[in-house]
Design a protein around this motif. Structure first.
Motif: not given
Length: 327
Positions: A259-264, A271-272, A298-299
């Motif tokens: 899974a990836i969390l994107f922070k724009d 991203m995490s 990872s980041g």
């Protein structure tokens, strides 16, 4: 290896202890405990971080003050201890300062592929956390120096870097150390867990609700993505710190491997990346775009825009999944 580190640290009168930028529970817990260990051994310590400490960790600064590095303070240090990062660039202004005023530096970390350039490196990728490693600083020297405050700091790092002791980085050794911290520190797990996890604001839950509505599945439901935008933060009166832990929600979907969390948030996309499959190495995904971390956590950063970032990172993951299928 810690016997040598203890010996080297005791050669100095004043040591600056750095935790990495964008601090988390592991680096702050390790930093607080290490500073307290130094002072118990007659060594003056300064704790440095370029960034603000997250709200759910600020209680640890009651155990040891963490300050922004300033030249007049840095000059008082005759050595530096770098915690929970394997490259000088992970410590913000430290890298630039050391170019102008080089001093002995020691690194303790558990991330893969450490860079050279430190006078001594303790890098144990198999360790659950840097706090697990810093425990050995006390164990090697004098376990009686481990008081309740240091024990709580170290337990915080182990708890937060292992998903509350759920990740496969947790070993019997990790559990033994956690048990010793509870015993020696004379506290129960809820004392730390409530401070770290049970202090959410209603606004943060509103933000989480909006972020969860963005969850999408890719590659036959093997990859999940979720994103947060600056508009979401503004509308819910929240900050980047309020996104802590969000990536666990898409990762919890049945059948998902990563899974990836994107922070724009206006200056590119942070991203995490997380994996719950032994076959999927998100560190490799992150490294393709200049990031890094662990196999399962990872980041990275991407210049954006958001849609292109998601497409590129999912594409990297797709290639790895295809390679796994071929093997």
């Amino acid at each position: 290896m810690f016997e040598e580190l203890v010996s080297k640290l005791k050669e100095h009168r004043t040591v600056g202890v750095y935790s990495h930028i964008r601090p988390d529970g592991d680096c702050i817990g390790a930093q607080v405990a290490a500073c307290r260990w130094l002072e118990k051994n007659g060594i003056r310590a300064f704790a440095f971080n370029d960034d603000q400490i997250p709200l759910n960790l600020q209680w640890l600064t009651d155990f040891y003050t963490i300050e922004e590095p300033r030249e007049e303070t840095l000059k008082q240090c005759d050595a530096f201890l770098l915690l929970d990062g394997n490259s000088p660039t992970r410590f913000g202004s430290y890298a630039e300062y050391m170019e102008d005023d080089p001093k002995p530096s020691y690194m303790v970390d558990h991330h893969p592929d450490p860079q050279d350039g430190f006078d001594m490196t303790i890098s144990v990728e198999e360790a659950s956390s840097t706090c697990e490693l810093i425990f050995h600083l006390f164990l090697q020297n004098d376990i009686k120096q481990l008081d309740s405050k240091s024990a709580k700091a170290l337990y915080t790092g182990i708890l937060t870097d292992t998903g509350s002791l759920q990740y496969d980085s947790v070993t019997p050794e990790t559990m033994n150390i956690a048990s010793e911290l509870l015993r020696i520190g004379e506290f129960r797990p809820n004392v730390v867990a409530e401070k770290v996890f049970s202090n959410k604001r209603l606004n943060q839950l509103h933000l989480l609700s909006r972020a969860m509505s963005t969850i999408k599945l890719h590659e036959d439901n093997q990859i999940a993505t979720m994103y947060v935008t600056s508009e979401m933060l503004e509308e819910t009166d929240t900050t980047n710190d309020d996104c802590e832990g969000f990536v666990a929600y898409p990762l919890s979907v049945a059948g998902i491997k990563a899974a990836i969390l994107f922070k724009d948030l206006g200056e590119g996309v942070k991203m995490s990346l997380r994996s719950k499959s032994n076959e999927v190495d998100v560190n490799k995904w992150a490294r393709e775009i200049g990031g890094g971390g662990h196999k399962k956590a990872s980041g990275a950063w991407h210049p954006g825009p958001l849609e292109e970032t998601i497409k590129e990172v999912v594409g990297i993951g797709s290639k790895q999944l295809a390679e796994i299928d071929k093997s």
